[in-house]
Write an enzyme that holds these catalytic residues in place. Structure first.
Site, PDB file in Angstrom:
ATOM      1  N   HIS A  49     -43.341  29.228  24.164  1.00 31.74           N
ATOM      2  CA  HIS A  49     -42.485  28.451  25.054  1.00 31.74           C
ATOM      3  C   HIS A  49     -41.569  27.518  24.271  1.00 31.74           C
ATOM      4  O   HIS A  49     -41.870  27.132  23.140  1.00 31.74           O
ATOM      5  CB  HIS A  49     -43.339  27.651  26.035  1.00 31.74           C
ATOM      6  CG  HIS A  49     -44.014  28.506  27.058  1.00 31.74           C
ATOM      7  ND1 HIS A  49     -44.700  27.987  28.113  1.00 31.74           N
ATOM      8  CD2 HIS A  49     -44.083  29.862  27.194  1.00 31.74           C
ATOM      9  CE1 HIS A  49     -45.172  28.969  28.860  1.00 31.74           C
ATOM     10  NE2 HIS A  49     -44.819  30.114  28.317  1.00 31.74           N
TER      11      HIS A  49
ATOM     12  N   GLU B  20     -40.867  24.354  24.640  1.00 29.10           N
ATOM     13  CA  GLU B  20     -41.488  23.077  24.276  1.00 29.10           C
ATOM     14  C   GLU B  20     -42.413  23.249  23.078  1.00 29.10           C
ATOM     15  O   GLU B  20     -42.441  22.410  22.177  1.00 29.10           O
ATOM     16  CB  GLU B  20     -42.285  22.505  25.464  1.00 29.10           C
ATOM     17  CG  GLU B  20     -41.457  22.264  26.707  1.00 29.10           C
ATOM     18  CD  GLU B  20     -41.409  23.447  27.665  1.00 29.10           C
ATOM     19  OE1 GLU B  20     -41.084  23.226  28.835  1.00 29.10           O
ATOM     20  OE2 GLU B  20     -41.691  24.592  27.242  1.00 29.10           O
TER      21      GLU B  20
ATOM     22  N   CYS C 190     -45.201  24.176  31.576  1.00 29.66           N
ATOM     23  CA  CYS C 190     -46.443  24.751  32.083  1.00 29.66           C
ATOM     24  C   CYS C 190     -47.603  23.841  31.669  1.00 29.66           C
ATOM     25  O   CYS C 190     -47.414  22.884  30.914  1.00 29.66           O
ATOM     26  CB  CYS C 190     -46.639  26.157  31.515  1.00 29.66           C
ATOM     27  SG  CYS C 190     -47.058  26.182  29.744  1.00 29.66           S
TER      28      CYS C 190
END
Length: 157
Positions: A80, A82, A108
């Protein structure tokens, strides 16, 4: 007084939107920018780990298996946005304590846990995510979560 300049939050979110353009995810392009004291500390976008084939080259495993968004996130070749921003900061020895994360999509639960432990104090996002546990955990950790209106061009998956 209107100076004609972008507000800081919109400025950094527009950069996150631009970072998302590097994504190699077929389903959803996501960009993240981590900032402290109005300085960019790290950026990240979603895609396969360094040196491995990207979904744009070999297809999406989640699509092939019919896995809905927000479910079974461990079945994915991609990292991801992030997570990539956090790893980038770690590789260069940059502390993110007290930082703000601007992500084109709400983090998430896995990214949420990592952002909390990295010391991120605020998270801004544009698109909601199907995972409500992450939202609850941010609130419990005292991390401000704020949805922004779309800025610039959002990259469809």
């Amino acid at each position: 007084m209107n100076t004609g300049r972008l507000p800081w939050d919109e400025y950094f979110m527009r950069i996150a939107v631009l970072v998302a353009e590097r994504s190699t995810c077929i389903r959803r392009k996501v960009g993240a920018v981590i900032v402290r004291d109005k300085h960019i500390l790290a950026t990240g976008y979603n895609g396969a780990p360094k040196g491995l084939p990207h979904c744009t080259e070999i297809g999406c495993l989640r699509e092939k298996m019919g896995i809905p968004s927000g479910e079974r996130v461990e079945i994915c070749r991609g990292i991801h946005a992030e997570q990539n921003a956090l790893v980038q900061a770690a590789r260069f020895g940059i502390s993110l304590e007290g930082g703000i994360c601007y992500s084109t999509v709400q983090p998430c639960v896995t990214c949420t846990k990592l952002l909390i432990n990295a010391g991120i104090c605020r998270v801004f996002y544009i698109e909601s995510y199907a995972d409500k546990l992450g939202e609850e955990m941010l609130r419990q950790a005292g991390v401000e979560l704020k949805r922004m209106k779309p800025v610039g061009r959002i990259c469809p998956g």
